[in-house]
Design a protein around this motif. Structure first.
Motif, PDB file in Angstrom:
ATOM      1  N   GLY A   1       0.793  -1.225   0.000  1.00  0.00           N
ATOM      2  CA  GLY A   1       0.000   0.000   0.000  1.00  0.00           C
ATOM      3  C   GLY A   1       0.825   1.273   0.000  1.00  0.00           C
ATOM      4  N   VAL A   2       2.098   1.182  -0.343  1.00  0.00           N
ATOM      5  CA  VAL A   2       2.970   2.352  -0.387  1.00  0.00           C
ATOM      6  C   VAL A   2       2.859   2.979  -1.766  1.00  0.00           C
ATOM      7  CG1 VAL A   2       5.367   3.148  -0.252  1.00  0.00           C
ATOM      8  CG2 VAL A   2       4.567   1.345   1.280  1.00  0.00           C
ATOM      9  N   LYS A   3       2.668   4.300  -1.804  1.00  0.00           N
ATOM     10  CA  LYS A   3       2.606   5.013  -3.078  1.00  0.00           C
ATOM     11  C   LYS A   3       3.986   4.954  -3.738  1.00  0.00           C
ATOM     12  CE  LYS A   3       1.622   8.807  -1.071  1.00  0.00           C
ATOM     13  NZ  LYS A   3       1.418  10.233  -0.831  1.00  0.00           N
ATOM     14  N   LEU A   4       4.022   5.034  -5.052  1.00  0.00           N
ATOM     15  CA  LEU A   4       5.302   5.043  -5.749  1.00  0.00           C
ATOM     16  C   LEU A   4       5.923   6.430  -5.755  1.00  0.00           C
ATOM     17  CD1 LEU A   4       4.555   2.674  -8.757  1.00  0.00           C
ATOM     18  CD2 LEU A   4       5.582   2.138  -6.542  1.00  0.00           C
ATOM     19  N   THR A   5       5.083   7.469  -5.840  1.00  0.00           N
ATOM     20  CA  THR A   5       5.582   8.846  -5.852  1.00  0.00           C
ATOM     21  C   THR A   5       4.866   9.643  -4.777  1.00  0.00           C
ATOM     22  OG1 THR A   5       3.932   9.510  -7.483  1.00  0.00           O
ATOM     23  CG2 THR A   5       6.069   8.772  -8.336  1.00  0.00           C
ATOM     24  N   GLY A   6       5.326  10.852  -4.569  1.00  0.00           N
ATOM     25  CA  GLY A   6       4.693  11.742  -3.603  1.00  0.00           C
ATOM     26  C   GLY A   6       5.270  11.581  -2.210  1.00  0.00           C
ATOM     27  N   GLU A   7       4.698  12.336  -1.306  1.00  0.00           N
ATOM     28  CA  GLU A   7       5.149  12.366   0.091  1.00  0.00           C
ATOM     29  C   GLU A   7       5.112  10.968   0.700  1.00  0.00           C
ATOM     30  OE1 GLU A   7       6.694  14.253   3.392  1.00  0.00           O
ATOM     31  OE2 GLU A   7       6.122  15.260   1.534  1.00  0.00           O
ATOM     32  N   GLY A   8       6.257  10.492   1.178  1.00  0.00           N
ATOM     33  CA  GLY A   8       6.350   9.183   1.808  1.00  0.00           C
ATOM     34  C   GLY A   8       6.347   8.016   0.841  1.00  0.00           C
ATOM     35  N   GLY A   9       6.372   8.314  -0.450  1.00  0.00           N
ATOM     36  CA  GLY A   9       6.335   7.259  -1.450  1.00  0.00           C
ATOM     37  C   GLY A   9       7.681   6.570  -1.620  1.00  0.00           C
ATOM     38  N   LEU A  10       7.657   5.504  -2.393  1.00  0.00           N
ATOM     39  CA  LEU A  10       8.862   4.717  -2.632  1.00  0.00           C
ATOM     40  C   LEU A  10       9.986   5.567  -3.219  1.00  0.00           C
ATOM     41  CD1 LEU A  10      10.317   1.961  -2.723  1.00  0.00           C
ATOM     42  CD2 LEU A  10       9.311   1.640  -4.998  1.00  0.00           C
ATOM     43  N   LEU A  11       9.680   6.382  -4.225  1.00  0.00           N
ATOM     44  CA  LEU A  11      10.701   7.196  -4.865  1.00  0.00           C
ATOM     45  C   LEU A  11      11.342   8.162  -3.866  1.00  0.00           C
ATOM     46  CD1 LEU A  11      12.262   8.010  -7.371  1.00  0.00           C
ATOM     47  CD2 LEU A  11      10.387   9.575  -7.939  1.00  0.00           C
ATOM     48  N   GLN A  12      10.544   8.792  -3.031  1.00  0.00           N
ATOM     49  CA  GLN A  12      11.074   9.709  -2.031  1.00  0.00           C
ATOM     50  C   GLN A  12      11.973   8.972  -1.032  1.00  0.00           C
ATOM     51  OE1 GLN A  12       8.376  11.379   0.880  1.00  0.00           O
ATOM     52  NE2 GLN A  12       9.566  13.270   0.967  1.00  0.00           N
ATOM     53  N   GLN A  13      11.542   7.801  -0.594  1.00  0.00           N
ATOM     54  CA  GLN A  13      12.331   7.036   0.371  1.00  0.00           C
ATOM     55  C   GLN A  13      13.657   6.573  -0.239  1.00  0.00           C
ATOM     56  OE1 GLN A  13      10.081   3.958   2.458  1.00  0.00           O
ATOM     57  NE2 GLN A  13       8.208   5.086   2.029  1.00  0.00           N
ATOM     58  N   LEU A  14      13.601   6.084  -1.482  1.00  0.00           N
ATOM     59  CA  LEU A  14      14.827   5.635  -2.147  1.00  0.00           C
ATOM     60  C   LEU A  14      15.793   6.797  -2.380  1.00  0.00           C
ATOM     61  CD1 LEU A  14      13.475   3.093  -4.775  1.00  0.00           C
ATOM     62  CD2 LEU A  14      14.878   2.594  -2.773  1.00  0.00           C
ATOM     63  N   THR A  15      15.258   7.930  -2.825  1.00  0.00           N
ATOM     64  CA  THR A  15      16.096   9.106  -3.057  1.00  0.00           C
ATOM     65  C   THR A  15      16.788   9.526  -1.773  1.00  0.00           C
ATOM     66  OG1 THR A  15      14.641   9.842  -4.833  1.00  0.00           O
ATOM     67  CG2 THR A  15      16.094  11.489  -3.865  1.00  0.00           C
ATOM     68  N   LYS A  16      16.043   9.551  -0.683  1.00  0.00           N
ATOM     69  CA  LYS A  16      16.605   9.932   0.617  1.00  0.00           C
ATOM     70  C   LYS A  16      17.744   8.992   1.013  1.00  0.00           C
ATOM     71  CE  LYS A  16      15.188  10.640   5.447  1.00  0.00           C
ATOM     72  NZ  LYS A  16      16.020   9.700   6.156  1.00  0.00           N
ATOM     73  N   ARG A  17      17.516   7.708   0.877  1.00  0.00           N
ATOM     74  CA  ARG A  17      18.534   6.727   1.289  1.00  0.00           C
ATOM     75  C   ARG A  17      19.772   6.787   0.397  1.00  0.00           C
ATOM     76  NH1 ARG A  17      15.431   1.367   3.512  1.00  0.00           N
ATOM     77  NH2 ARG A  17      14.230   2.448   5.097  1.00  0.00           N
ATOM     78  N   VAL A  18      19.572   6.955  -0.905  1.00  0.00           N
ATOM     79  CA  VAL A  18      20.716   7.041  -1.821  1.00  0.00           C
ATOM     80  C   VAL A  18      21.536   8.290  -1.516  1.00  0.00           C
ATOM     81  CG1 VAL A  18      21.380   7.423  -4.234  1.00  0.00           C
ATOM     82  CG2 VAL A  18      19.718   5.648  -3.659  1.00  0.00           C
ATOM     83  N   LEU A  19      20.875   9.422  -1.317  1.00  0.00           N
ATOM     84  CA  LEU A  19      21.593  10.665  -1.021  1.00  0.00           C
ATOM     85  C   LEU A  19      22.327  10.590   0.314  1.00  0.00           C
ATOM     86  CD1 LEU A  19      19.062  13.342  -2.299  1.00  0.00           C
ATOM     87  CD2 LEU A  19      21.224  12.635  -3.350  1.00  0.00           C
ATOM     88  N   GLU A  20      21.673  10.017   1.333  1.00  0.00           N
ATOM     89  CA  GLU A  20      22.328   9.868   2.631  1.00  0.00           C
ATOM     90  C   GLU A  20      23.550   8.958   2.535  1.00  0.00           C
ATOM     91  OE1 GLU A  20      19.185   8.489   5.155  1.00  0.00           O
ATOM     92  OE2 GLU A  20      18.548  10.529   5.669  1.00  0.00           O
ATOM     93  N   SER A  21      23.425   7.890   1.789  1.00  0.00           N
ATOM     94  CA  SER A  21      24.537   6.962   1.620  1.00  0.00           C
ATOM     95  C   SER A  21      25.699   7.632   0.897  1.00  0.00           C
ATOM     96  CB  SER A  21      24.072   5.733   0.847  1.00  0.00           C
ATOM     97  OG  SER A  21      25.132   4.835   0.659  1.00  0.00           O
ATOM     98  N   ALA A  22      25.395   8.400  -0.137  1.00  0.00           N
ATOM     99  CA  ALA A  22      26.440   9.110  -0.885  1.00  0.00           C
ATOM    100  C   ALA A  22      27.126  10.144   0.006  1.00  0.00           C
ATOM    101  CB  ALA A  22      25.849   9.780  -2.120  1.00  0.00           C
TER     102      ALA A  22
END
Length: 76
Positions: free
Chosen positions: A34-55
């Motif tokens: 039930g997770v949205k793919l885009t938008g606030e709290g969505g998969l794309l936002q979560q992945l972007t956050k994790r990739v940027l934090e890791s970098a």
């Protein structure tokens, strides 16, 4: 594509850095949960956050600096 393990994390480089199967699995799991793919709290936002934090963490480690700005042991 090359892949190594550094401090328990996979390090992937080259043209195959994005695994289509892994992306499909993440999308399927998000939809099933039930997770949205885009938008606030969505998969794309979560992945972007994790990739940027890791970098950013990798860049900071290159200079032996912690997130709060202190230098770690090993560099002066």
């Amino acid at each position: 594509m090359t892949s190594d393990t550094e401090a328990g994390k996979a390090v992937v480089s080259g043209a195959g850095a994005v695994d289509d199967g892994l992306v499909a699995e993440l999308v399927a799991r998000a939809q099933a949960g039930g997770v949205k793919l885009t938008g606030e709290g969505g998969l794309l936002q979560q992945l972007t956050k994790r990739v940027l934090e890791s970098a950013l963490e990798g860049e900071l480690q290159a200079f032996d600096i912690t997130f709060d700005g202190r230098r770690t042991a090993g560099r002066r």
